[in-house]
Design a protein around this motif. Structure first.
Motif, PDB file in Angstrom:
ATOM      1  N   ILE A   1      -4.743   7.059   6.192  1.00 28.69           N
ATOM      2  CA  ILE A   1      -5.984   7.876   5.741  1.00 28.69           C
ATOM      3  C   ILE A   1      -5.438   9.157   5.229  1.00 28.69           C
ATOM      4  O   ILE A   1      -5.966   9.413   4.011  1.00 28.69           O
ATOM      5  CB  ILE A   1      -6.893   8.523   6.994  1.00 28.69           C
ATOM      6  N   ASN A   2      -4.652   9.749   5.615  1.00 27.12           N
ATOM      7  CA  ASN A   2      -3.883  10.998   5.085  1.00 27.12           C
ATOM      8  C   ASN A   2      -3.296  10.449   3.567  1.00 27.12           C
ATOM      9  O   ASN A   2      -3.607  11.209   2.623  1.00 27.12           O
ATOM     10  CB  ASN A   2      -2.844  11.710   5.865  1.00 27.12           C
ATOM     11  N   GLY A   3      -2.675   9.235   3.477  1.00 22.77           N
ATOM     12  CA  GLY A   3      -2.127   8.975   2.391  1.00 22.77           C
ATOM     13  C   GLY A   3      -3.170   8.518   1.353  1.00 22.77           C
ATOM     14  O   GLY A   3      -2.812   8.571   0.248  1.00 22.77           O
ATOM     15  N   ALA A   4      -4.050   8.013   1.999  1.00 23.94           N
ATOM     16  CA  ALA A   4      -5.318   7.589   0.767  1.00 23.94           C
ATOM     17  C   ALA A   4      -5.741   8.630   0.122  1.00 23.94           C
ATOM     18  O   ALA A   4      -6.058   8.454  -1.331  1.00 23.94           O
ATOM     19  CB  ALA A   4      -6.445   6.967   1.832  1.00 23.94           C
ATOM     20  N   PHE A   5      -5.670   9.812   0.394  1.00 24.68           N
ATOM     21  CA  PHE A   5      -6.174  10.693  -0.217  1.00 24.68           C
ATOM     22  C   PHE A   5      -5.176  11.840  -0.894  1.00 24.68           C
ATOM     23  O   PHE A   5      -5.761  12.765  -1.549  1.00 24.68           O
ATOM     24  CB  PHE A   5      -7.503  11.639   0.702  1.00 24.68           C
ATOM     25  N   THR A   6      -4.095  11.972  -0.391  1.00 24.43           N
ATOM     26  CA  THR A   6      -3.250  12.642  -0.926  1.00 24.43           C
ATOM     27  C   THR A   6      -1.903  11.735  -1.601  1.00 24.43           C
ATOM     28  O   THR A   6      -1.363  12.466  -2.555  1.00 24.43           O
ATOM     29  CB  THR A   6      -2.340  13.447   0.280  1.00 24.43           C
ATOM     30  N   GLY A   7      -1.595  10.602  -1.218  1.00 29.49           N
ATOM     31  CA  GLY A   7      -0.604   9.849  -1.712  1.00 29.49           C
ATOM     32  C   GLY A   7       0.902  10.325  -0.988  1.00 29.49           C
ATOM     33  O   GLY A   7       1.646   9.239  -1.149  1.00 29.49           O
ATOM     34  N   ASN A   8       0.911  11.219  -0.232  1.00 27.14           N
ATOM     35  CA  ASN A   8       2.098  11.430   0.424  1.00 27.14           C
ATOM     36  C   ASN A   8       3.283  11.439  -0.405  1.00 27.14           C
ATOM     37  O   ASN A   8       4.367  10.999   0.177  1.00 27.14           O
ATOM     38  CB  ASN A   8       2.091  10.433   1.725  1.00 27.14           C
ATOM     39  N   GLY A   9       3.275  11.784  -1.667  1.00 28.68           N
ATOM     40  CA  GLY A   9       4.326  11.973  -2.523  1.00 28.68           C
ATOM     41  C   GLY A   9       4.583  10.674  -3.519  1.00 28.68           C
ATOM     42  O   GLY A   9       5.717  10.712  -4.034  1.00 28.68           O
ATOM     43  N   ILE A  10       3.858   9.587  -3.236  1.00 23.89           N
ATOM     44  CA  ILE A  10       4.300   8.469  -3.964  1.00 23.89           C
ATOM     45  C   ILE A  10       3.641   8.878  -5.463  1.00 23.89           C
ATOM     46  O   ILE A  10       2.992   9.783  -5.790  1.00 23.89           O
ATOM     47  CB  ILE A  10       3.367   7.174  -3.747  1.00 23.89           C
ATOM     48  N   VAL A  11       4.159   7.895  -6.474  1.00 18.90           N
ATOM     49  CA  VAL A  11       4.246   8.176  -7.779  1.00 18.90           C
ATOM     50  C   VAL A  11       2.626   7.924  -8.276  1.00 18.90           C
ATOM     51  O   VAL A  11       2.191   6.870  -7.807  1.00 18.90           O
ATOM     52  CB  VAL A  11       5.103   7.242  -8.762  1.00 18.90           C
ATOM     53  N   GLY A  12       2.097   8.822  -8.681  1.00 20.17           N
ATOM     54  CA  GLY A  12       0.590   8.615  -9.073  1.00 20.17           C
ATOM     55  C   GLY A  12      -0.211   9.272  -7.828  1.00 20.17           C
ATOM     56  O   GLY A  12      -1.540   9.493  -8.299  1.00 20.17           O
ATOM     57  N   GLY A  13       0.372   9.634  -7.029  1.00 23.75           N
ATOM     58  CA  GLY A  13      -0.717  10.330  -5.947  1.00 23.75           C
ATOM     59  C   GLY A  13      -1.654   9.415  -5.228  1.00 23.75           C
ATOM     60  O   GLY A  13      -1.405   8.012  -5.285  1.00 23.75           O
ATOM     61  N   MET A  14      -2.765  10.079  -5.016  1.00 24.62           N
ATOM     62  CA  MET A  14      -4.054   9.250  -4.421  1.00 24.62           C
ATOM     63  C   MET A  14      -4.344   8.387  -5.457  1.00 24.62           C
ATOM     64  O   MET A  14      -4.546   6.986  -4.946  1.00 24.62           O
ATOM     65  CB  MET A  14      -5.084  10.394  -4.259  1.00 24.62           C
ATOM     66  N   VAL A  15      -4.337   8.463  -6.619  1.00 28.07           N
ATOM     67  CA  VAL A  15      -4.650   7.133  -7.565  1.00 28.07           C
ATOM     68  C   VAL A  15      -3.921   6.212  -7.780  1.00 28.07           C
ATOM     69  O   VAL A  15      -4.173   5.059  -7.564  1.00 28.07           O
ATOM     70  CB  VAL A  15      -4.924   7.897  -9.107  1.00 28.07           C
ATOM     71  N   GLY A  16      -2.468   6.529  -7.704  1.00 23.27           N
ATOM     72  CA  GLY A  16      -1.580   5.420  -7.190  1.00 23.27           C
ATOM     73  C   GLY A  16      -1.902   4.511  -6.020  1.00 23.27           C
ATOM     74  O   GLY A  16      -1.679   3.550  -6.039  1.00 23.27           O
ATOM     75  N   ALA A  17      -2.023   5.162  -5.022  1.00 19.69           N
ATOM     76  CA  ALA A  17      -2.399   4.554  -3.723  1.00 19.69           C
ATOM     77  C   ALA A  17      -3.709   3.651  -3.897  1.00 19.69           C
ATOM     78  O   ALA A  17      -3.800   2.318  -3.496  1.00 19.69           O
ATOM     79  CB  ALA A  17      -2.676   5.342  -2.489  1.00 19.69           C
ATOM     80  N   LEU A  18      -4.560   4.303  -4.396  1.00 26.00           N
ATOM     81  CA  LEU A  18      -5.870   3.578  -4.795  1.00 26.00           C
ATOM     82  C   LEU A  18      -5.724   2.195  -5.937  1.00 26.00           C
ATOM     83  O   LEU A  18      -6.203   1.323  -5.192  1.00 26.00           O
ATOM     84  CB  LEU A  18      -6.872   4.492  -5.695  1.00 26.00           C
ATOM     85  N   ILE A  19      -5.073   2.447  -6.635  1.00 27.36           N
ATOM     86  CA  ILE A  19      -4.763   1.294  -7.621  1.00 27.36           C
ATOM     87  C   ILE A  19      -4.091   0.125  -6.948  1.00 27.36           C
ATOM     88  O   ILE A  19      -4.350  -0.890  -6.822  1.00 27.36           O
ATOM     89  CB  ILE A  19      -4.122   1.732  -8.776  1.00 27.36           C
ATOM     90  N   GLN A  20      -3.094   0.560  -6.275  1.00 31.98           N
ATOM     91  CA  GLN A  20      -2.357  -0.597  -5.115  1.00 31.98           C
ATOM     92  C   GLN A  20      -3.207  -1.274  -4.759  1.00 31.98           C
ATOM     93  O   GLN A  20      -2.930  -2.372  -4.167  1.00 31.98           O
ATOM     94  CB  GLN A  20      -1.139  -0.019  -4.814  1.00 31.98           C
ATOM     95  N   GLY A  21      -3.905  -0.632  -3.618  1.00 30.47           N
ATOM     96  CA  GLY A  21      -4.570  -0.974  -2.850  1.00 30.47           C
ATOM     97  C   GLY A  21      -5.730  -1.959  -3.173  1.00 30.47           C
ATOM     98  O   GLY A  21      -5.816  -3.202  -2.726  1.00 30.47           O
ATOM     99  N   PHE A  22      -6.256  -1.549  -4.376  1.00 33.14           N
ATOM    100  CA  PHE A  22      -7.516  -2.444  -4.935  1.00 33.14           C
ATOM    101  C   PHE A  22      -6.823  -3.645  -5.483  1.00 33.14           C
ATOM    102  O   PHE A  22      -7.184  -4.698  -5.427  1.00 33.14           O
ATOM    103  CB  PHE A  22      -8.258  -1.707  -6.099  1.00 33.14           C
ATOM    104  N   ARG A  23      -5.600  -3.650  -6.289  1.00 32.80           N
ATOM    105  CA  ARG A  23      -4.989  -4.644  -6.976  1.00 32.80           C
ATOM    106  C   ARG A  23      -4.763  -5.538  -5.896  1.00 32.80           C
ATOM    107  O   ARG A  23      -4.794  -6.905  -6.055  1.00 32.80           O
ATOM    108  CB  ARG A  23      -3.539  -4.032  -7.487  1.00 32.80           C
ATOM    109  N   ARG A  24      -4.219  -5.069  -4.606  1.00 26.10           N
ATOM    110  CA  ARG A  24      -3.252  -6.156  -3.850  1.00 26.10           C
ATOM    111  C   ARG A  24      -4.722  -6.640  -2.984  1.00 26.10           C
ATOM    112  O   ARG A  24      -4.708  -8.117  -2.628  1.00 26.10           O
ATOM    113  CB  ARG A  24      -2.661  -5.678  -2.964  1.00 26.10           C
TER     114      ARG A  24
END
Lengths: 144, 517
Positions: free
Chosen positions: B292-315
């Motif tokens: 849940i934390n990563g979902a809204f902050t990204g926790n340092g991944i490339v692209g942050g929250m949006v990056g996490a969102l895109i990967q989640g929806f894509r997969r």
């Protein structure tokens, strides 16, 4: 209403003996023989996508084949002996379906043959005769 | 199956294998490289188009397209996915099936077949890809996409049954190409035929991509992880030979065995995942915290929250195929007088596939500590490829394997078998979807069908030889392209589904629609 004898018929030697027995009964006491042929089927079995596409077609073919190759010749033979006879072909679990038909038409007796499986064989695969002996809604004759 | 036809089929397989082997020389690794280069070069433009960002942002338009569609269907049908689940289960268990229809395709069978096409590597490898690029937070968006996707699946599968073709010889088949054509004609809208053909083109590409190359590729990665490195085209030729034997040679026994073993593997996979999760029950809370934390902050991944969102929806979309239209093909043959009932049944599919199975994979990866974080900042350590550094350096199916291995050292062997079988059953399903789209465009007939089947087998070899990057990009792009066309059509056809829904629910309430047992 005449007394109805449900006969489980699959063309095997054993089922023919059951039919002979039922025909003999009807000749003695009057009534109707109802031939029941059940095509083994589970709605929970797995089919591939192309099998789904062809299922309706195959079902029609299977029913036609059973009617033509299995039931019709026997109907003619029994009628020639002067005995009244009807028939039903259904899909489903064999013993359950025979029980259901017996209830639906108000049969007075179910007659089936027995293949003479070994004890282990019927334990593993289950036996129609054993199941009917336990679950039949009307008296059940198992012809050896 | 006669002896003669079996030997004829094997001769055909042998001839096919020999043909490929004679074309490919002994320079094994360079063959893989060549295939990879040609493939990446020739599909690059298509991939860039599908994943193009909305100008001025870093969000690819296709992801927005899928999310908006799933949300629109969810709202338009009044959160249908949460309202009818009980009735869906009753339908699947056969409580509303007419006993006189015994021997016809049951709701259970249609669902099982559709599931066998979607549950597969997307759940094992796809999830690993999502969390290694998008971090744990991608899981949150994946679950959300799964829940919303249930409404998309409901819409397309209802239409799939309503506008299916019932041929005079008794065959029944349906899918987006039929509802786009017939549904648009019924509403007096132009362009149905055009959309249907466009869908069919993308469906063929999707069948060759996600339904084929991605599967072959990940099966090879898994096999070479266990047996040591060897050229990918060898796996490809073997797989192609077996698939060829089934879809061209008509050898049912291979498919039969797969169908018996695949559900067993599924249960074993989910069971093992559950055991690992229960063994680490104390860490589940923390894992969900990360998600849940990563979902809204990204926790340092490339692209942050949006990056996490895109990967989640894509997969999620890749795994449960909601809105893609493929499931509408599998569900269409069910025996029912009410098309909407198959919609109710089909919405269970994204739930089982994504919300249950994908989430388990993600939890096992997170709990086993595969995603490395910086102890000081708590953020993920990102490698030069822009991905989260993993404990073993593995990505894709290798990452899932490593996660399970950390709990059970023998699990990679089980996973190899599971992956190979899942890959195989998914390929068989997609070979059928692709074939239906192909024959929609080119007409039915032995020559047309054989042409597609041979092309399909050739792509297995290409998929196994190419590297993951280009394969996964092309696979996603092709499958999303299907969704572009399918969803565009669904917007125009959803009032028809709404009418069916309202009529059915009122008859169900009034008792006109009865249970049989």
């Amino acid at each position: 209403m005449s007394a109805k004898f449900v006969v489980g018929y699959d063309g095997s030697e054993a089922s023919r003996r059951a039919l002979d027995f039922a025909v003999g009964r009807v000749k003695l006491q009057g009534g109707t023989v109802v031939l029941v042929h059940v095509l083994e089927w589970s709605p929970y079995s797995f089919l591939s996508a192309s099998e789904l596409e062809e299922r309706h077609k195959r079902r029609r073919e299977e029913l036609e084949r059973a009617e033509k190759a299995l039931i019709t010749p026997v109907l003619e033979k029994v009628r020639a002996e002067g005995v009244e006879v009807e028939s039903t072909i259904r899909y489903g679990h064999i013993a359950d379906t025979i029980c259901r038909i017996a209830e639906e038409i108000g049969a007075i007796q179910i007659v089936i043959g027995r293949n003479g499986h070994t004890q282990i064989g019927s334990r593993i695969f289950g036996s129609v005769a054993g199941h009917l002996a336990q679950a039949a809604p009307v008296p059940c004759t198992i012809v050896p | 199956m006669t002896q003669k036809s079996i030997s004829a089929a094997f001769a055909a397989v042998a001839a096919f294998a020999a043909l490929i082997l004679s074309v490919i020389t002994a320079q094994a690794q360079s063959v893989d490289e060549t295939v990879n280069r040609i493939f990446a070069d020739s599909t690059g433009w298509f991939v860039s188009f599908i994943f193009a960002s909305i100008p001025g942002t870093s969000i690819s338009w296709i992801v927005i397209w899928l999310v908006v569609a799933a949300s629109v269907f969810t709202i338009y049908f009044g959160f249908i996915q949460f309202r009818v689940v009980g009735h869906s289960l009753a339908l699947v268990s056969g409580k509303y099936s007419d006993p006189n229809d015994a021997g016809e395709v049951s709701h259970f069978q249609a669902l099982a077949t559709a599931l066998s096409g979607t549950v597969g590597l997307g759940n094992i490898a796809g999830v690993a890809v999502a969390v290694s690029i998008g971090g744990a937070g991608a899981t949150f968006w994946m679950i959300l996409a799964g829940l919303l996707g249930m409404a998309s699946k409901f819409t397309e599968c209802t239409l799939g049954v309503k506008y299916r073709n019932e041929y005079p010889d008794g065959r029944v088949s349906g899918g987006p190409m039929y509802y786009l054509t017939k549904g648009f004609a019924e509403r007096g809208l132009p362009g149905g035929k055009f959309l249907a053909v466009l869908f069919s083109i993308f469906c063929v590409l999707g069948a060759l991509g996600g339904g084929n190359m991605f599967q072959a590729n990940q099966a090879h990665q898994q096999l070479s992880g266990v047996f040591g490195e060897y050229p990918g085209w060898i796996t490809g030729v073997v797989f192609a030979g077996i698939v060829f034997a089934v879809i061209v040679g008509g050898i049912k026994s291979i498919a039969r065995v797969t169908e018996k073993v695949v559900p067993l593997m599924g249960v074993l996979y989910v069971g093992t995942a559950l055991v690992i999760i229960l063994m680490n029950a104390d860490m589940v809370g923390a894992a969900f915290g990360q998600i849940i934390n990563g979902a809204f902050t990204g926790n340092g991944i490339v692209g942050g929250m949006v990056g996490a969102l895109i990967q989640g929806f894509r997969r999620a979309a890749f795994s449960n195929e909601a809105g893609v239209g493929s499931a509408a093909i599998a569900h269409a043959a069910v025996r029912t007088k009410e098309p909407i009932t198959e919609g109710f049944v089909s919405l269970l599919e994204p739930f089982i596939d994504t919300v249950v199975i994908c989430t388990m994979t993600a939890l096992v990866i997170i709990i086993s500590g595969q995603l490395l974080t910086d102890p000081e900042t708590g953020l993920y350590i990102i490698n030069e490829a822009g991905q989260v550094t993993t404990a073993t350096g593995a990505t894709g199916v290798g990452l899932t394997s490593a996660a399970f291995e950390s709990a059970f050292s023998w699990f990679p062997y089980i996973l190899v078998v599971a992956v190979v079988l899942f890959a195989f059953s998914t390929m068989l399903s997609w070979s059928y979807y692709g074939l239906k789209a192909w024959t929609f465009m080119f007409g039915e007939g032995r020559t047309q069908e054989l042409t597609f089947k041979v092309i399909f087998c050739i792509f297995i070899v290409i998929g196994a030889a190419a590297s993951l990057g280009p394969v996964i990009d092309f696979s996603d792009a092709a499958i999303f392209a299907m969704a572009v066309v399918n969803i565009a059509g669904l917007y125009f056809l959803m009032p028809i589904v709404k009418r069916e829904l309202e009529s059915y629910l009122s008859r169900l309430k009034s008792g006109e629609i009865k249970r049989f047992k």
